[in-house]
Motif scaffolding. Structure first.
Motif, PDB file in Angstrom:
ATOM      1  N   LEU A  39       0.713  -1.002  -0.206  1.00 18.99           N
ATOM      2  CA  LEU A  39       0.308  -0.108   0.201  1.00 18.99           C
ATOM      3  C   LEU A  39       0.929   1.388   0.149  1.00 18.99           C
ATOM      4  O   LEU A  39       2.344   1.325  -0.110  1.00 18.99           O
ATOM      5  N   LEU A  40       0.204   2.210  -0.608  1.00 18.22           N
ATOM      6  CA  LEU A  40       1.131   3.353  -0.478  1.00 18.22           C
ATOM      7  C   LEU A  40       1.339   4.127   0.913  1.00 18.22           C
ATOM      8  O   LEU A  40       0.013   4.416   1.228  1.00 18.22           O
ATOM      9  N   PRO A  41       2.141   4.180   1.410  1.00 13.15           N
ATOM     10  CA  PRO A  41       2.002   4.969   2.680  1.00 13.15           C
ATOM     11  C   PRO A  41       1.577   6.715   2.871  1.00 13.15           C
ATOM     12  O   PRO A  41       1.227   7.154   2.294  1.00 13.15           O
ATOM     13  N   ASN A  42       1.357   6.875   3.291  1.00 11.16           N
ATOM     14  CA  ASN A  42       0.841   8.292   4.016  1.00 11.16           C
ATOM     15  C   ASN A  42       1.830   9.880   3.416  1.00 11.16           C
ATOM     16  O   ASN A  42       1.505  11.047   2.985  1.00 11.16           O
ATOM     17  N   SER A  43       2.911   9.386   3.297  1.00  7.14           N
ATOM     18  CA  SER A  43       4.036  10.187   2.934  1.00  7.14           C
ATOM     19  C   SER A  43       5.043   9.909   2.137  1.00  7.14           C
ATOM     20  O   SER A  43       5.950   8.569   1.754  1.00  7.14           O
ATOM     21  N   THR A  44       5.323  11.515   1.345  1.00 13.34           N
ATOM     22  CA  THR A  44       6.658  10.722  -0.287  1.00 13.34           C
ATOM     23  C   THR A  44       7.958  10.605   0.644  1.00 13.34           C
ATOM     24  O   THR A  44       9.186  10.144   0.025  1.00 13.34           O
ATOM     25  N   SER A  45       7.656  11.255   2.150  1.00 14.82           N
ATOM     26  CA  SER A  45       9.641  10.897   2.589  1.00 14.82           C
ATOM     27  C   SER A  45       9.791   9.666   2.962  1.00 14.82           C
ATOM     28  O   SER A  45      10.437   8.810   3.098  1.00 14.82           O
ATOM     29  N   LEU A  46       8.578   8.487   2.831  1.00 14.87           N
ATOM     30  CA  LEU A  46       8.900   7.587   2.755  1.00 14.87           C
ATOM     31  C   LEU A  46       9.599   6.664   1.059  1.00 14.87           C
ATOM     32  O   LEU A  46       8.864   5.407   1.379  1.00 14.87           O
ATOM     33  N   ALA A  47       9.143   6.700   0.329  1.00 19.80           N
ATOM     34  CA  ALA A  47       9.091   6.774  -0.941  1.00 19.80           C
ATOM     35  C   ALA A  47      11.032   5.688  -1.066  1.00 19.80           C
ATOM     36  O   ALA A  47      10.642   4.568  -1.518  1.00 19.80           O
ATOM     37  N   GLY A  48      11.485   5.834  -0.159  1.00 24.03           N
ATOM     38  CA  GLY A  48      12.569   5.077  -0.230  1.00 24.03           C
ATOM     39  C   GLY A  48      12.398   3.740   0.590  1.00 24.03           C
ATOM     40  O   GLY A  48      13.126   2.583   0.748  1.00 24.03           O
ATOM     41  N   VAL A  49      10.881   3.366   1.778  1.00 24.17           N
ATOM     42  CA  VAL A  49      10.719   1.636   1.630  1.00 24.17           C
ATOM     43  C   VAL A  49       9.731   1.521   0.367  1.00 24.17           C
ATOM     44  O   VAL A  49      10.176  -0.519   1.209  1.00 24.17           O
ATOM     45  N   VAL A  50       9.707   1.707  -0.402  1.00 27.62           N
ATOM     46  CA  VAL A  50       8.719   1.240  -1.236  1.00 27.62           C
ATOM     47  C   VAL A  50      10.121   0.808  -2.470  1.00 27.62           C
ATOM     48  O   VAL A  50      11.085   0.928  -2.520  1.00 27.62           O
TER      49      VAL A  50
END
Length: 417
Positions: free
Chosen positions: A342-353
């Motif tokens: 699922l998409l996390p709510n923040s673009t700052s977490l793009a590195g974990v996808v």
């Protein structure tokens, strides 16, 4: 809105083992005397039981005397339950709402203004989810999770049809679908596309410059009959007719089963479906891949769906409600959500996808959202757009006839007193 039992199981498997630092996450709520029950209403399949048990246990440990009571609601009929509860003397403290639902309840005064509260990663929330939770520049719904759609395909069937590189244009997508059909028989769908699958169909009208509705002053007008919107819906109808054998009166409920059972070579679905199909059908775990939905010129704009968490304006425990929402939407849980498709709510977490979820995150940069009318949920609940699409797919109405009827309904609902 994103709802399936399979996704719930997938997310639960990974989150069940996580231990939260509840004292740090939940500090800040004002102390209240005596035993307290915090009522939390969540939607079916949005959070696994194991996760809820663990969050609530940690939350309760950080707030002695507080018991969290979770009620799970069905998506169908949610609007009636919300309206009744928010108008009563004992509303829930926390509500999960589909991101198409928040606006109407914020405008009516039913939700708490959370603008002044602090949340992790607030500056980098996905714009579509932020907009969905905001009314008149005030925050009422905190982004919970997001989702957009990609094309998921079977590599084994792809190779059987002599296909190699994924298509990058709508014309190439149709060609791929036709080759898949030719290699697998008349009852096979090159791209399985049910007629009522609105959040996969509506991107076609945005792809050609159309939109659903526009606002002029205080009045809304349906825009489905514009040349741009009709061109996109015509592209959609032609693609469905050419490569799909899905029923016109069906929605997207059984997409994973259709792909897994070999009745289709492609579906348009959410990233978590890849993992769920692989778990239910281990023989296919290495046979699934994805690519962005191709449009007439580059990737097609995607609908950014998902859920927001809100607090009832009449909640007797607003600080506790805030703490629970902050915990659920914090970095730790959002990281786990991302790791499970699922998409996390923040673009700052793009590195974990990674993998297919990264394709989703990249696609979210070119997204659209439903009209920001406080009455849009009336249109959604009346299934105006799904009925329009079904009538086109079934051949019961032309694109011109179906869009004219839908526009008239949208005009009436969005401008009702």
């Amino acid at each position: 809105m994103i709802t399936t039992l399979t996704r719930r199981r997938a997310l639960g498997a990974a989150l069940a083992a996580v231990t939260l630092g509840a004292t740090a996450a939940c500090g800040g709520a004002a102390a209240e005397d005596g035993p307290i029950t915090l009522d939390v209403w969540l939607m079916k399949d949005s959070a696994p039981d194991a996760v809820l048990q663990q969050i609530n246990a940690e939350f309760q440990a950080a707030h002695p005397g507080v018991t969290v009571a979770v009620q799970i609601l069905e998506w169908d009929g949610r609007d009636v339950k919300w309206k009744t509860a928010l108008a009563g003397d004992n509303p829930p403290d926390v509500l999960e709402m589909g991101n198409t639902d928040v606006l109407a309840y914020a405008a009516s005064g039913g939700l708490t203004d959370l603008t002044g509260r602090e949340f992790e990663n607030r500056a980098t929330w996905l714009q579509g989810l932020r907009e969905a939770g905001s009314y008149e520049d005030r925050l009422y719904g905190v982004p919970y999770y997001g989702g957009d759609r990609v094309v998921i395909y079977r590599k084994d069937l792809w190779a059987k049809a002599g296909l190699s590189a994924p298509p990058t244009t709508l014309a190439e997508l149709r060609t791929a679908g036709e080759k898949l059909q030719a290699a697998n028989g008349a009852d096979f769908s090159g791209l399985y596309f049910p007629g009522r699958y609105q959040y996969a169909a509506l991107p076609f009208l945005y792809d050609t410059g159309g939109t659903i509705a526009v606002k002029d002053g205080e009045r809304w007008s349906g825009a489905l009959s514009t040349p741009q919107a009709r061109a996109g819906l015509t592209n959609w109808a032609e693609l469905v007719k050419a490569v799909s054998r899905a029923p016109a009166d069906a929605d997207e409920t059984n997409l994973p089963d259709v792909l897994a059972e070999g009745r289709a070579g492609m579906i348009i679905g959410q990233a978590w479906m890849v993992g769920s199909i692989g778990r239910d059908h281990p023989e296919l775990a290495d046979q699934l891949a994805a690519f962005p939905v191709p449009g007439t010129a580059g990737p097609m704009p995607v609908f950014l769906g998902g859920s927001n968490l809100a607090s009832a304006a009449a909640s007797p425990h607003p600080d506790l409600a805030y703490d629970w929402i902050r915990l659920m939407t914090g970095t730790k849980y959002q990281t786990l959500v991302a790791q499970n498709g699922l998409l996390p709510n923040s673009t700052s977490l793009a590195g974990v996808v990674t993998g297919i979820t990264k394709i989703q995150m990249d696609a979210a940069a070119k997204s659209w959202f439903t009209p920001t009318s406080t009455k849009w949920s009336d249109v959604d609940n009346a299934q105006v757009l799904m009925d329009m699409l079904q009538s086109i797919a079934a051949g019961d109405a032309t694109v011109a006839e179906a869009t004219a009827k839908a526009d008239a309904q949208i005009d009436q609902m969005l401008n009702a007193a």
